[in-house]
Write an enzyme that holds these catalytic residues in place. Structure first.
Site, PDB file in Angstrom:
ATOM      1  N   GLU A  13       0.814  -1.100   0.096  1.00  0.00           N
ATOM      2  CA  GLU A  13      -0.002   0.057   0.040  1.00  0.00           C
ATOM      3  C   GLU A  13       0.925   1.364   0.093  1.00  0.00           C
ATOM      4  O   GLU A  13       0.452   2.126  -0.609  1.00  0.00           O
ATOM      5  CB  GLU A  13      -0.777  -0.019   1.104  1.00  0.00           C
ATOM      6  CG  GLU A  13      -1.923   0.970   1.202  1.00  0.00           C
ATOM      7  CD  GLU A  13      -2.406   1.224   2.502  1.00  0.00           C
ATOM      8  OE1 GLU A  13      -2.556   0.581   3.408  1.00  0.00           O
ATOM      9  OE2 GLU A  13      -2.533   2.612   2.829  1.00  0.00           O
ATOM     10  N   HIS A  14       2.065   1.203   0.838  1.00  0.00           N
ATOM     11  CA  HIS A  14       2.964   2.406   0.641  1.00  0.00           C
ATOM     12  C   HIS A  14       3.528   2.368  -0.840  1.00  0.00           C
ATOM     13  O   HIS A  14       3.496   3.757  -1.069  1.00  0.00           O
ATOM     14  CB  HIS A  14       3.919   2.196   1.800  1.00  0.00           C
ATOM     15  CG  HIS A  14       3.523   2.648   3.155  1.00  0.00           C
ATOM     16  ND1 HIS A  14       4.307   3.685   3.737  1.00  0.00           N
ATOM     17  CD2 HIS A  14       2.806   2.434   3.970  1.00  0.00           C
ATOM     18  CE1 HIS A  14       3.637   4.022   4.873  1.00  0.00           C
ATOM     19  NE2 HIS A  14       2.620   3.051   5.150  1.00  0.00           N
TER      20      HIS A  14
END
Lengths: 486, 273
Positions: free
Chosen positions: A95-96
């Site tokens: 997600e990062h």
């Protein structure tokens, strides 16, 4: 029987005495027709969610509502539950990394392009689903779909960015540690589902964060970010036909199809009745979470449990009203100064769930609050009043409707419903399901879950200073063997 | 002074502070060998034994340390790294598999636990009851006292026609081995003529053995055996005549001689009382 009819007659007579003769019926209907649409009418007029399944398995769903903005997002059936001990944290890392550029738009080009549209890009990862969504103007929908497809299929995963993100994530972990409520719930999962993949935290362990490589993340994407497990959801001023066309154009690439037999399956996660205590006498308050095993998403008992939670109610010290709370537990909490706040919860996963409550209290009143909260559960099984149940049903109806304000919330609702239930459950259906609950039928279900069935399964956890707490106390239960992993 | 320091052993550092070596003309001052402890480097691979690690509460990996100019430096353990230990050694067979729901076996597990509890409860109650009754019954009469209440008589020692007297519960006990003539004579007596009407067979279990308490029912003297007008007993105090069955025939006594409770154990023994 006779007594009840006497009471009813008596109360009708009383009402007539108090309010005098009723105004003419014709006047009443006139007043009603002039007002806004009724609740039932509103529910019926909500536009239908249209779902199209593409050839590669991607589900495209949208709710058109004639607004100038829209939210489009991708909901993926991937999360920390799909990881094992070695890869725990890959979803969160991904997600990062997703916002750090794609192959087509390296570096900050991706974010700059999103910003140039005036759009918001956001995402979240949870135990069973990952989501990326963009809020933009309705006219930009095709561009947004293209951006999303880029993000999901072509994540750049540059090594330099990966190394930078490691530090960022470790720092984020440190900050998350100070949110004791979240820590409590993480511990609750860790002990309730010990030995299974639901015990993993979403963020992963520090060892994994330091160790995950580009190859790990790429293989995670390769296994999980596939079309049959994705839902492209949209809500706002978009047209479903155009959305499907855009999806067909951008979401049908090769990276989105499963290679051969590599479709991951979910194993059931065993619930263990157990307890974990993280004691830190330096902290001023104790956070306790107590849960029993609840049903999975698709179980109709969830409605019952949500009504039960509405009866239990919430409380925190900022509530006015003193001892006159609608929730009986809250009244007790105020009267005897039992806790700073409490809230019940009903977390569901695909085949299991946690039904319980969480409270924050002084260390010396933990014991009393536990007793009262469990007593409230027992009371639900035997002696709720009809007015309580009606109030709870109305509260739940209101909450379900109020939850859907804004295109983003609606889009998220569409995405998660399609992943959990396979279809979008409209508000009308929720309303119908809530209405049919009779006072006795739901008590049976609630008893089955909270009282008889789950005596041997109880997970309690507390973080923070600890008085003498006996988590083995369950008022009406004959005994609580099996709170230690058995 | 120096010799004291030399023999002081562990107290040497403290003692020698008060003593100082004085160089003599011939011997130079020999400085005391400075004992510097060897620096033991911390072996990070060996587990550190401290109070926390020994009690299992030390942070095991995942320490996040922070140092900054205007905030406290800290070493923290992130909650994500706290792993619940593997308790499979304690699990029941039904819940060993992490991918099988524990709901299915919950009834049987609960049933077993409740059964064990119930059984243990019953057993404990039984044991407790026994212990308590044992302690309380120790307050009642002891065996030697109880033994005084019974007497065991060997019947073969008593020839026919003879009456033997024993001391029993502080009273005389008459055991008479009756002859057949006596038995039939007593059986033939008209019961309605007796002051205290009782048939002979009602007063004996075996007709040849009559066992009586030898206390006259008038005023408590001991009757004499084989005396009197009726072939039984005669009380010399006031002249009560009893027959061979111990029934009052003549004299002031109102009732027949008392027949105590007795049991024949085997052929040869009777236990009275």
């Amino acid at each position: 029987m006779a007594a009840r009819s006497v009471c009813r007659a008596g109360s009708a007579a009383g009402r007539a005495l108090l309010w005098g003769p009723r105004p003419a019926a014709a006047l009443l209907t006139l007043a009603r027709k002039r007002g806004a649409a009724t609740y039932a009418q509103t529910l019926q007029n909500i536009p239908e969610t249209q779902v199209t399944t593409l050839e590669n398995g991607l589900r495209v769903a949208s709710e058109e509502s004639n607004q100038p903005t829209c939210t489009v997002g991708v909901w993926i059936e991937a999360g920390s539950r799909y990881e094992d001990t070695k890869t725990n944290g890959a979803a969160f890392f991904m997600e990062h990394m997703a916002f750090k550029g794609t192959k087509k738009r390296p570096g900050s080009a991706f974010e700059k392009e999103v910003e140039s549209l005036g759009a918001h890009l956001n995402g979240y990862t949870s135990r069973e689903q990952t989501a990326f969504y963009i809020k933009a103007l309705s006219k930009d929908m095709p561009k947004v779909v293209e951006l999303l497809s880029d993000l999901v299929q072509n994540c750049a995963l540059e090594d330099s960015q990966i190394e930078k993100e490691r530090g960022v994530i470790l720092q984020e972990l440190k900050e998350m540690d100070s949110n004791l409520a979240d820590v409590t719930f993480d511990y609750l999962h860790a002990t309730a589902y010990q030995g299974t993949s639901l015990a993993h935290t979403v963020e992963g362990t520090t060892e994994n964060i330091k160790r995950l490589t580009r190859a790990d993340l790429a293989s995670y994407v390769d296994i999980h970010f596939k079309a049959p497990r994705m839902v492209l959801a949209a809500a706002g001023g978009i047209s479903h036909r155009e959305l499907v066309d855009a999806a067909k154009q951008h979401f049908t690439g090769a990276p989105l199809t499963h290679k051969g037999d590599s479709v991951p399956t979910l194993k059931h996660c065993r619930f263990t009745g157990s307890e974990i205590r993280a004691r830190d006498d330096a902290l001023p308050l104790a956070h306790i979470a107590l849960a029993v095993e609840g049903p999975g998403w698709a179980d109709p008992d969830n409605v019952v449990l949500n009504v039960a939670n509405a009866i239990i109610g919430r409380y925190d010290r900022t509530f006015g009203g003193g001892t006159n709370q609608s929730s009986k537990l809250a009244t007790l909490a105020v009267k005897h100064n039992l806790c700073h706040s409490f809230e019940p919860f009903n977390t569901s996963y695909s085949d299991t769930g946690l039904f319980g409550f969480h409270f924050v209290s002084d260390p010396l009143s933990v014991d009393d609050m536990m007793f009262c909260a469990q007593g409230e559960w027992m009371r639900l099984c035997t002696s709720t009043t009809e007015s309580e149940v009606t109030r709870a049903k109305n509260y739940l109806r209101n909450a379900m409707v109020a939850q859907l304000d804004g295109t983003t919330r609606v889009c998220e609702n569409i995405g998660s419903h399609l992943l959990h239930y396979g279809r979008r459950i409209p508000l009308e259906e929720w309303d119908a399901r809530i209405s049919v609950l009779l006072n006795n039928s739901w008590i049976t279900t609630a008893s089955a879950v909270a009282c008889t069935g789950s005596v041997s399964r109880m997970c309690c956890l507390q973080v923070g200073s600890n008085g003498a707490v006996d988590c083995d106390r369950f008022p009406l239960a004959p005994n609580v063997m099996g709170t230690r992993a058995s | 002074m120096l010799s004291v320091a030399a023999r002081a052993g562990p107290f040497a550092p403290f003692v020698s502070a008060a003593a100082h070596a004085v160089p003599g003309p011939l011997r130079p001052l020999a400085p005391a060998a400075a004992h510097r402890d060897r620096k033991v480097p911390l072996d990070l691979k060996r587990p550190l034994l401290c109070r926390e690690s020994l009690s299992g509460r030390a942070a095991r990996g995942g320490l996040v340390a922070s140092a900054s100019l205007n905030a406290p430096a800290s070493v923290r353990c992130v909650h994500n790294d706290v792993a619940v230990p593997d308790f499979s050694a304690y699990r029941r067979q039904d819940v060993q598999d992490a991918s099988a729901s524990s709901q299915g076996s919950s009834d049987s597990r609960k049933g077993f636990s409740y059964l064990m509890t119930a059984a243990t409860g019953v057993a404990t109650a039984y044991v407790a009851k026994n212990v308590v009754t044992q302690f309380i019954s120790s307050l009642s009469a002891s065996a030697d006292v109880l033994a005084l209440s019974k007497i065991e008589i060997k019947l073969s020692d008593i020839p026919e026609g003879k009456n033997m007297a024993f001391k029993w519960r502080g009273k005389p006990l008459f055991v008479r081995h009756r002859t057949q003539a006596e038995i039939s004579q007593e059986a033939g007596v008209d019961v309605s003529q007796l002051r205290d009407p009782q048939h002979d067979l009602d007063r004996v279990k075996k007709p040849e053995w009559v066992i009586l308490v030898g206390v006259c029912t008038h005023l408590g003297c001991v009757p004499i055996a084989n005396a009197g007008d009726f072939g039984g007993y005669y009380c010399p105090c006031h002249g009560s005549h009893y027959d061979a069955s111990g029934r009052i025939r003549k004299g002031p006594a109102p009732l027949n001689l008392e027949v105590p409770f007795y049991q024949f154990i085997g052929d040869d023994t009777v236990v009275v009382g």
